[in-house]
Each structure stands twice: as structure tokens, then as C-alpha cells.
Design a protein around this motif. Sequence first.
Motif, PDB file in Angstrom:
ATOM      1  N   PRO A  16      74.775  42.968  42.860  1.00  0.00           N
ATOM      2  CA  PRO A  16      75.025  43.987  41.844  1.00  0.00           C
ATOM      3  C   PRO A  16      76.512  44.076  41.521  1.00  0.00           C
ATOM      4  O   PRO A  16      77.340  44.060  42.417  1.00  0.00           O
ATOM      5  CB  PRO A  16      74.545  45.285  42.488  1.00  0.00           C
ATOM      6  CG  PRO A  16      73.797  44.906  43.708  1.00  0.00           C
ATOM      7  CD  PRO A  16      74.149  43.498  44.053  1.00  0.00           C
ATOM      8  N   SER A  17      76.828  44.142  40.229  1.00  0.00           N
ATOM      9  CA  SER A  17      78.226  44.233  39.812  1.00  0.00           C
ATOM     10  C   SER A  17      78.678  45.676  39.703  1.00  0.00           C
ATOM     11  O   SER A  17      79.855  45.953  39.567  1.00  0.00           O
ATOM     12  CB  SER A  17      78.429  43.518  38.480  1.00  0.00           C
ATOM     13  OG  SER A  17      77.618  44.114  37.488  1.00  0.00           O
ATOM     14  N   ALA A  18      77.765  46.607  39.729  1.00  0.00           N
ATOM     15  CA  ALA A  18      78.107  48.018  39.639  1.00  0.00           C
ATOM     16  C   ALA A  18      77.358  48.763  40.741  1.00  0.00           C
ATOM     17  O   ALA A  18      76.263  48.379  41.131  1.00  0.00           O
ATOM     18  CB  ALA A  18      77.717  48.573  38.273  1.00  0.00           C
ATOM     19  N   ALA A  19      77.956  49.819  41.220  1.00  0.00           N
ATOM     20  CA  ALA A  19      77.314  50.611  42.265  1.00  0.00           C
ATOM     21  C   ALA A  19      76.434  51.674  41.619  1.00  0.00           C
ATOM     22  O   ALA A  19      76.921  52.539  40.904  1.00  0.00           O
ATOM     23  CB  ALA A  19      78.376  51.256  43.137  1.00  0.00           C
ATOM     24  N   TYR A  20      75.133  51.568  41.835  1.00  0.00           N
ATOM     25  CA  TYR A  20      74.187  52.560  41.332  1.00  0.00           C
ATOM     26  C   TYR A  20      73.700  53.387  42.504  1.00  0.00           C
ATOM     27  O   TYR A  20      73.469  52.858  43.591  1.00  0.00           O
ATOM     28  CB  TYR A  20      72.994  51.877  40.653  1.00  0.00           C
ATOM     29  CG  TYR A  20      73.359  51.153  39.381  1.00  0.00           C
ATOM     30  CD1 TYR A  20      73.584  51.864  38.206  1.00  0.00           C
ATOM     31  CD2 TYR A  20      73.486  49.779  39.353  1.00  0.00           C
ATOM     32  CE1 TYR A  20      73.918  51.212  37.034  1.00  0.00           C
ATOM     33  CE2 TYR A  20      73.812  49.114  38.186  1.00  0.00           C
ATOM     34  CZ  TYR A  20      74.026  49.841  37.031  1.00  0.00           C
ATOM     35  OH  TYR A  20      74.353  49.186  35.874  1.00  0.00           O
ATOM     36  N   THR A  21      73.519  54.669  42.285  1.00  0.00           N
ATOM     37  CA  THR A  21      73.049  55.539  43.359  1.00  0.00           C
ATOM     38  C   THR A  21      71.531  55.537  43.455  1.00  0.00           C
ATOM     39  O   THR A  21      70.975  55.745  44.514  1.00  0.00           O
ATOM     40  CB  THR A  21      73.550  56.978  43.147  1.00  0.00           C
ATOM     41  OG1 THR A  21      73.116  57.436  41.859  1.00  0.00           O
ATOM     42  CG2 THR A  21      75.064  57.038  43.218  1.00  0.00           C
ATOM     43  N   SER A  22      70.851  55.270  42.362  1.00  0.00           N
ATOM     44  CA  SER A  22      69.395  55.286  42.333  1.00  0.00           C
ATOM     45  C   SER A  22      68.834  53.900  42.633  1.00  0.00           C
ATOM     46  O   SER A  22      69.291  52.895  42.080  1.00  0.00           O
ATOM     47  CB  SER A  22      68.933  55.748  40.948  1.00  0.00           C
ATOM     48  OG  SER A  22      67.588  55.418  40.721  1.00  0.00           O
ATOM     49  N   ALA A  23      67.805  53.851  43.481  1.00  0.00           N
ATOM     50  CA  ALA A  23      67.143  52.579  43.776  1.00  0.00           C
ATOM     51  C   ALA A  23      66.493  52.004  42.521  1.00  0.00           C
ATOM     52  O   ALA A  23      66.456  50.793  42.330  1.00  0.00           O
ATOM     53  CB  ALA A  23      66.099  52.777  44.879  1.00  0.00           C
ATOM     54  N   ALA A  75      59.694  49.947  36.630  1.00  0.00           N
ATOM     55  CA  ALA A  75      59.288  50.464  37.938  1.00  0.00           C
ATOM     56  C   ALA A  75      58.087  51.368  37.726  1.00  0.00           C
ATOM     57  O   ALA A  75      58.078  52.222  36.829  1.00  0.00           O
ATOM     58  CB  ALA A  75      60.439  51.239  38.579  1.00  0.00           C
ATOM     59  N   ALA A  76      57.042  51.167  38.491  1.00  0.00           N
ATOM     60  CA  ALA A  76      55.805  51.932  38.323  1.00  0.00           C
ATOM     61  C   ALA A  76      55.973  53.384  38.749  1.00  0.00           C
ATOM     62  O   ALA A  76      55.346  54.277  38.221  1.00  0.00           O
ATOM     63  CB  ALA A  76      54.674  51.287  39.106  1.00  0.00           C
ATOM     64  N   ARG A  77      56.842  53.596  39.719  1.00  0.00           N
ATOM     65  CA  ARG A  77      57.072  54.956  40.207  1.00  0.00           C
ATOM     66  C   ARG A  77      58.463  55.015  40.781  1.00  0.00           C
ATOM     67  O   ARG A  77      59.131  53.998  40.933  1.00  0.00           O
ATOM     68  CB  ARG A  77      56.035  55.341  41.234  1.00  0.00           C
ATOM     69  CG  ARG A  77      55.940  54.396  42.394  1.00  0.00           C
ATOM     70  CD  ARG A  77      54.787  54.794  43.323  1.00  0.00           C
ATOM     71  NE  ARG A  77      54.299  53.676  44.070  1.00  0.00           N
ATOM     72  CZ  ARG A  77      54.855  53.185  45.166  1.00  0.00           C
ATOM     73  NH1 ARG A  77      55.949  53.702  45.630  1.00  0.00           N
ATOM     74  NH2 ARG A  77      54.327  52.166  45.790  1.00  0.00           N
ATOM     75  N   SER A  78      58.895  56.181  41.121  1.00  0.00           N
ATOM     76  CA  SER A  78      60.229  56.361  41.688  1.00  0.00           C
ATOM     77  C   SER A  78      60.365  55.548  42.969  1.00  0.00           C
ATOM     78  O   SER A  78      59.444  55.504  43.791  1.00  0.00           O
ATOM     79  CB  SER A  78      60.486  57.836  41.985  1.00  0.00           C
ATOM     80  OG  SER A  78      61.724  57.979  42.621  1.00  0.00           O
ATOM     81  N   MET A  79      61.492  54.906  43.144  1.00  0.00           N
ATOM     82  CA  MET A  79      61.709  54.077  44.322  1.00  0.00           C
ATOM     83  C   MET A  79      62.513  54.796  45.385  1.00  0.00           C
ATOM     84  O   MET A  79      62.836  54.238  46.402  1.00  0.00           O
ATOM     85  CB  MET A  79      62.421  52.798  43.916  1.00  0.00           C
ATOM     86  CG  MET A  79      61.631  51.982  42.922  1.00  0.00           C
ATOM     87  SD  MET A  79      62.515  50.522  42.425  1.00  0.00           S
ATOM     88  CE  MET A  79      62.115  49.434  43.770  1.00  0.00           C
ATOM     89  N   SER A  80      62.884  56.031  45.140  1.00  0.00           N
ATOM     90  CA  SER A  80      63.719  56.729  46.106  1.00  0.00           C
ATOM     91  C   SER A  80      62.935  57.454  47.156  1.00  0.00           C
ATOM     92  O   SER A  80      61.762  57.503  47.201  1.00  0.00           O
ATOM     93  CB  SER A  80      64.642  57.710  45.409  1.00  0.00           C
ATOM     94  OG  SER A  80      63.999  58.410  44.393  1.00  0.00           O
TER      95      SER A  80
END
Length: 80
Positions: A16-23, A75-80
Motif C-alpha cells: 500500500p502506498s497510503a496508510a488507510y485506517t479501514s480494512a 467488499a460484501a460486508r464490513s471487514m473491521s
Amino acid sequence: MGDDTNSWCSLGFAEPSAAYTSATQQARHLTEGWMAEHGFCPACPAERLPPLPNNTRVGDFRCAACGEESAAPPAARSMS
């Protein structure tokens, strides 16, 4: 087999080239990058699908040869 690089299990995802907080955001970033590098047109023999501009309503990629549009799988559902 004693190799610590695990190159045998590489799926071709770029780091990843950017840091994302969400999975979910991380997964979207990785799958769109993978599709841009490895995706192919399902409608014609073209070997690459160039990405469309961000926030395009219909899809994420359009074949330059035949115009077929494709989207990275959501994404079918939330991954968090």
C-alpha cells in the motif's frame, strides 16, 4: 523451501502506498492496484484494463480495445 522470502506465495499485490485506517479501504486499494496490473478484458482478447478516473460512477476499468467496463469486486460486508 528454506527460503524466508515466501516468493512462492506471492499474489502480486503491491505494498500500500497510503496508510488507510479501514480494512475495507486497504482491500479496495490493493484490489484496484492488482486489477490494474493483472486484470484482462472478459469481452475481448485485450490483456490489460486501464483504470478509469477516480469516482467514475459505472466502473473502475475500461478496455481500450472494446470499451467494456469492469469494476473491482466490492467488499460484501464490513471487514473491521
